[in-house]
Design a protein around this motif. Structure first.
Motif, PDB file in Angstrom:
ATOM      1  N   LEU A 192     -61.736-111.192 -30.248  1.00 22.41           N
ATOM      2  CA  LEU A 192     -61.698-112.314 -31.192  1.00 22.41           C
ATOM      3  C   LEU A 192     -61.681-113.653 -30.472  1.00 22.41           C
ATOM      4  O   LEU A 192     -62.331-114.610 -30.900  1.00 22.41           O
ATOM      5  CB  LEU A 192     -60.477-112.197 -32.101  1.00 22.41           C
ATOM      6  N   ALA A 251     -55.970-115.003 -32.411  1.00 25.63           N
ATOM      7  CA  ALA A 251     -56.430-114.090 -31.368  1.00 25.63           C
ATOM      8  C   ALA A 251     -55.583-114.229 -30.107  1.00 25.63           C
ATOM      9  O   ALA A 251     -55.229-113.234 -29.469  1.00 25.63           O
ATOM     10  CB  ALA A 251     -57.896-114.367 -31.049  1.00 25.63           C
ATOM     11  N   VAL A 298     -54.324-103.602 -29.416  1.00 27.62           N
ATOM     12  CA  VAL A 298     -54.021-104.941 -29.927  1.00 27.62           C
ATOM     13  C   VAL A 298     -54.555-106.001 -28.966  1.00 27.62           C
ATOM     14  O   VAL A 298     -55.160-106.992 -29.383  1.00 27.62           O
ATOM     15  CB  VAL A 298     -52.497-105.109 -30.144  1.00 27.62           C
ATOM     16  N   TRP A 329     -57.978-106.588 -41.156  1.00 28.29           N
ATOM     17  CA  TRP A 329     -56.843-107.500 -41.140  1.00 28.29           C
ATOM     18  C   TRP A 329     -57.009-108.614 -40.121  1.00 28.29           C
ATOM     19  O   TRP A 329     -56.391-109.657 -40.223  1.00 28.29           O
ATOM     20  CB  TRP A 329     -55.540-106.735 -40.891  1.00 28.29           C
ATOM     21  N   TRP A 330     -57.853-108.437 -39.130  1.00 27.48           N
ATOM     22  CA  TRP A 330     -57.993-109.454 -38.096  1.00 27.48           C
ATOM     23  C   TRP A 330     -59.162-110.397 -38.345  1.00 27.48           C
ATOM     24  O   TRP A 330     -59.426-111.287 -37.550  1.00 27.48           O
ATOM     25  CB  TRP A 330     -58.158-108.791 -36.733  1.00 27.48           C
ATOM     26  N   LEU A 358     -58.273-114.449 -38.485  1.00 25.61           N
ATOM     27  CA  LEU A 358     -57.200-114.960 -37.633  1.00 25.61           C
ATOM     28  C   LEU A 358     -57.565-116.256 -36.918  1.00 25.61           C
ATOM     29  O   LEU A 358     -56.723-117.116 -36.731  1.00 25.61           O
ATOM     30  CB  LEU A 358     -56.799-113.907 -36.607  1.00 25.61           C
ATOM     31  N   ILE A 396     -58.430-106.211 -29.241  1.00 27.43           N
ATOM     32  CA  ILE A 396     -58.870-106.923 -30.448  1.00 27.43           C
ATOM     33  C   ILE A 396     -58.689-108.425 -30.252  1.00 27.43           C
ATOM     34  O   ILE A 396     -59.558-109.221 -30.590  1.00 27.43           O
ATOM     35  CB  ILE A 396     -58.109-106.418 -31.689  1.00 27.43           C
ATOM     36  N   GLY A 397     -57.563-108.820 -29.682  1.00 27.66           N
ATOM     37  CA  GLY A 397     -57.322-110.240 -29.411  1.00 27.66           C
ATOM     38  C   GLY A 397     -58.332-110.814 -28.443  1.00 27.66           C
ATOM     39  O   GLY A 397     -58.818-111.939 -28.625  1.00 27.66           O
ATOM     40  N   LEU A 406     -52.470-112.406 -30.715  1.00 25.12           N
ATOM     41  CA  LEU A 406     -52.652-110.959 -30.549  1.00 25.12           C
ATOM     42  C   LEU A 406     -52.619-110.557 -29.076  1.00 25.12           C
ATOM     43  O   LEU A 406     -52.038-109.531 -28.718  1.00 25.12           O
ATOM     44  CB  LEU A 406     -53.971-110.505 -31.167  1.00 25.12           C
TER      45      LEU A 406
END
Length: 84
Positions: free
Chosen positions: A70, A28, A63, A19-20, A23, A66-67, A31
């Motif tokens: 990214l 990012a 979360v 899903w990411w 983005l 992941i941000g 997130l």
């Protein structure tokens, strides 16, 4: 029969990505902001906070991580593109 007339069935069909995946840099950053907000929510023990506080911090950290990955990847990609 030519190669164009034959349908190839040995190609793999890859399903949708995570899903990411699409983005971008601003997604990012969003997130990261959401992860910080979620951690603050757990810290203040607002409604909806899990009984086990460590679970809430773990979810917020996922979360946020992941941000961060990214953001770093997109900025590194821009830097490499600009250097050429």
């Amino acid at each position: 029969m030519t190669d164009k007339d034959v349908e190839r069935t040995d190609e793999r069909d890859h399903g949708p990505g995570p899903w990411w995946a699409e983005l971008g840099a601003w997604g990012a950053v969003g997130l990261i902001a959401f992860g910080v907000l979620a951690a603050a929510w757990v810290f203040l023990r607002l409604p909806g906070t899990p009984e086990n506080v460590a679970t809430g911090y773990y979810q917020a950290a996922k979360v946020l991580a992941i941000g961060a990955v990214l953001t770093g990847s997109s900025l590194l990609g821009r830097r490499r593109t600009g250097a050429r």
